[in-house]
Write an enzyme that holds these catalytic residues in place. Structure first.
Site, mmCIF file in Angstrom:
data_model
loop_
_atom_site.group_PDB
_atom_site.id
_atom_site.type_symbol
_atom_site.label_atom_id
_atom_site.label_comp_id
_atom_site.label_asym_id
_atom_site.label_seq_id
_atom_site.Cartn_x
_atom_site.Cartn_y
_atom_site.Cartn_z
ATOM 1 N N TYR A 105 4.086 -11.334 47.459
ATOM 2 C CA TYR A 105 5.415 -10.873 47.077
ATOM 3 C C TYR A 105 6.340 -12.076 47.064
ATOM 4 O O TYR A 105 6.358 -12.850 48.039
ATOM 5 C CB TYR A 105 5.917 -9.826 48.082
ATOM 6 C CG TYR A 105 7.321 -9.312 47.805
ATOM 7 C CD1 TYR A 105 8.401 -9.705 48.602
ATOM 8 C CD2 TYR A 105 7.561 -8.440 46.762
ATOM 9 C CE1 TYR A 105 9.671 -9.232 48.358
ATOM 10 C CE2 TYR A 105 8.851 -7.962 46.507
ATOM 11 C CZ TYR A 105 9.908 -8.365 47.310
ATOM 12 O OH TYR A 105 11.174 -7.897 47.049
ATOM 13 N N ASP B 196 5.450 -20.596 48.148
ATOM 14 C CA ASP B 196 6.559 -19.731 48.566
ATOM 15 C C ASP B 196 6.581 -19.655 50.093
ATOM 16 O O ASP B 196 5.783 -18.958 50.705
ATOM 17 C CB ASP B 196 6.368 -18.339 47.953
ATOM 18 C CG ASP B 196 7.522 -17.421 48.328
ATOM 19 O OD1 ASP B 196 7.567 -16.291 47.803
ATOM 20 O OD2 ASP B 196 8.358 -17.812 49.157
ATOM 21 N N LYS C 230 15.212 -16.650 54.770
ATOM 22 C CA LYS C 230 15.055 -16.144 56.142
ATOM 23 C C LYS C 230 15.525 -17.141 57.210
ATOM 24 O O LYS C 230 16.724 -17.324 57.400
ATOM 25 C CB LYS C 230 13.599 -15.694 56.354
ATOM 26 C CG LYS C 230 13.210 -14.540 55.369
ATOM 27 C CD LYS C 230 11.797 -14.090 55.561
ATOM 28 C CE LYS C 230 11.341 -13.215 54.410
ATOM 29 N NZ LYS C 230 11.689 -11.805 54.531
HETATM 30 P P1 KE4 Z 1 14.586 -11.895 49.603
HETATM 31 O O1 KE4 Z 1 15.074 -11.879 48.173
HETATM 32 O O2 KE4 Z 1 14.242 -10.520 50.124
HETATM 33 O O3 KE4 Z 1 15.512 -12.689 50.538
HETATM 34 O O4 KE4 Z 1 13.216 -12.755 49.632
HETATM 35 C C1 KE4 Z 1 12.163 -12.354 48.800
HETATM 36 C C2 KE4 Z 1 10.853 -12.909 49.350
HETATM 37 C C3 KE4 Z 1 10.269 -13.978 48.701
HETATM 38 N N1 KE4 Z 1 9.120 -14.521 49.146
HETATM 39 C C4 KE4 Z 1 8.509 -14.046 50.263
HETATM 40 C C5 KE4 Z 1 7.235 -14.670 50.730
HETATM 41 C C6 KE4 Z 1 9.076 -12.953 50.978
HETATM 42 O O5 KE4 Z 1 8.459 -12.489 52.092
HETATM 43 C C7 KE4 Z 1 10.272 -12.372 50.515
HETATM 44 C C8 KE4 Z 1 10.912 -11.184 51.200
HETATM 45 N N2 KE4 Z 1 10.182 -10.611 52.279
HETATM 46 C C9 KE4 Z 1 10.360 -9.197 52.482
HETATM 47 C C10 KE4 Z 1 9.518 -8.779 53.689
HETATM 48 N N3 KE4 Z 1 8.141 -8.794 53.426
HETATM 49 C C11 KE4 Z 1 11.789 -8.832 52.650
HETATM 50 C C12 KE4 Z 1 12.069 -7.469 53.232
HETATM 51 C C13 KE4 Z 1 12.734 -6.580 52.243
HETATM 52 O O6 KE4 Z 1 12.297 -6.565 51.063
HETATM 53 O O7 KE4 Z 1 13.679 -5.885 52.671
#
Ligand code: KE4
Length: 430
Positions: free
Chosen positions: A144, A239, A267
């Site tokens: 993801y 990533d 994060k």
């Molecule tokens: P955000 O746009 O949610 O800040 O980041 C996206 C993203 C990109 N790359 C990786 C490896 C990530 O884990 C994420 C976001 N992680 C999720 C949890 N698995 C965010 C939680 C959510 O979607 O509310």
């Protein structure tokens, strides 16, 4: 456990917010029941609106490596607040933060701040396309990278949890330019690269996946992927939104001994505020406007308030190199306790851990890729989740996510969680 206020708030929330939440994975959809509304958090604890206390292993999905609301970040924020929140103009703090990240992550020579992980990954792909003049990208099923259209094809995390790994609303054109390979299967990537020769701008990968649950790349896979990208002049984007400053100071790249051409962050680098970043080789990053033609922008990118929290977090990491040994000790202790429970209960579940991120998969098979991850019994995980919640432990409300242990988790917290794990596994196996 009384959760009446959360229940009422959720009913109200559903009237005004899609699914009652501002991010799908919070909605408890895959584990059932209603989400808890959190009133405050401190250290390793969450406190919900009904006054229940939980040991928290979500940590806002990764940012809180020091635990919630550490005093040094609070102080940095209150000091910054005295001077204002956002100017829409450059500040010294942005320079210091960028410089510090280039010191901490060897592969990053230049970096651009943004406001989320999604902004970071989508910008990195655009730069790679602009730099190479090629259009296609390869991602891996179950990984993801945020919710930009071209990533929502066989995606992990919430998309996988909700059973929509390929989202409606993503155009055929977008989908056509995103090729899907199998994680930890170098032949699947090789095949796509060779059948789309000279058309692939970038490969984007979570080198240590958190979003199908925790699955680490094999050294062989990541080394060969690096080699393929070198041979075919493809930009390797690692990533590190979740793994950056989580699994090591230098992230997954340090753990696996590989260097990305571009890295993405989020994060932890925001210290709990909305911050993302993408960075890497100078020759690629100089393509980014205004130094180059690839446009990328953001009203609040690098804003002093968010940067003050992020910079405080990064300085702490730089000044406390023992942080990762501490986290490793706690996480290994936790893993040992869980594995002892599994032995005592004659349960054969799979626990994958890298540093302070881990997943307990409800399957008795080794989990080394997407195919093996999705064999996990999500229904059983849902029962386990609620049993743990009843015992004061707040886990990710989805099987395909990572638990996070923070520096604030005490031995008492871990022992309590290990005990709750034993009782919960016993309960669901009745
Ligand atoms: P955000 O746009 O949610 O800040 O980041 C996206 C993203 C990109 N790359 C990786 C490896 C990530 O884990 C994420 C976001 N992680 C999720 C949890 N698995 C965010 C939680 C959510 O979607 O509310």
């Amino acid at each position: 456990m009384n959760t009446e206020k959360s229940r009422q708030l959720f009913k109200e929330a559903e009237k005004y917010i899609p699914g009652g939440v501002n991010s799908p994975v919070r909605a408890f959809k895959s584990v059932g029941g209603n989400p808890l509304f959190i009133k405050r958090a401190l250290g390793s604890k969450l406190y919900d609106v009904d006054g229940n206390e939980f040991i928290d292993y979500v940590g806002s999905w990764g940012p809180h490596i020091f635990g919630h609301n550490p005093s040094f970040i609070k102080k940095a924020l209150s000091d910054a607040l005295e001077n204002g929140t956002s100017f829409g103009a450059p500040t010294e703090l942005e320079v210091k933060t960028a410089k510090l990240i280039t010191e901490l992550v060897p592969s990053v020579e230049m970096i651009r701040m943004v406001n989320s992980g999604t902004e970071a990954t989508m910008s990195a792909v655009r730069v790679a396309r602009g730099y190479t003049g090629k259009e296609k990208i390869i991602k891996f099923e179950g990984c993801y990278h945020g919710h930009a259209d071209f990533f929502l094809i066989k995606a992990g995390s919430g998309a996988l949890t909700l059973g929509v790994p390929t989202s409606p609303g993503v155009t055929k054109g977008n989908a056509a330019d995103t090729l899907i390979a199998d994680f930890n299967d170098i032949d699947s990537a090789k095949k796509l690269i060779h059948t789309n020769r000279k058309e692939i701008a970038a490969v984007i990968v979570e080198a240590i996946v958190g979003n199908m649950g925790v699955v680490k790349a094999t050294n062989d896979f990541i080394r060969q992927l690096r080699g393929l990208c070198d041979e075919e002049k493809i930009v390797l984007i690692i990533d590190e939104v979740m793994t950056g400053f989580r699994v090591a100071k230098g992230g997954a790249q340090e753990v696996l001994g590989v260097k990305a051409d571009l890295s993405t962050f989020g994060k932890i680098i925001g210290g709990g505020l909305p911050v993302g970043a993408f960075g890497g080789k100078k020759e690629i990053m100089e393509m980014v406007a205004p130094s180059g033609p690839v446009y990328q922008a953001g009203t609040l990118s690098g804003n002093p308030l968010a940067m003050s929290a992020g910079y405080a977090a990064l300085c702490y990491i730089k000044d406390h190199p023992d942080l990762y040994n501490e986290l490793e000790e706690k996480s290994a202790y936790f893993e040992k306790g869980i594995k002892e429970n599994l032995k005592r209960l004659n349960e054969n579940l799979t626990l994958n851990r890298v540093g302070s991120m881990l997943t307990l998969f409800f399957t008795n098979e080794e989990v080394k890729d997407f195919r093996s991850a999705v064999k996990a019994d999500t229904k059983l995980y849902g029962q386990y989740f609620h049993e743990m919640l009843k015992r004061g432990v707040y886990l990710p409300p989805a099987q395909f996510e990572a638990f996070f242990i923070s520096a604030a988790h005490s031995k008492e917290d871990l022992d309590k969680t290990i005990e709750a794990n034993y009782e919960s596994l016993q309960e669901i196996s009745k």
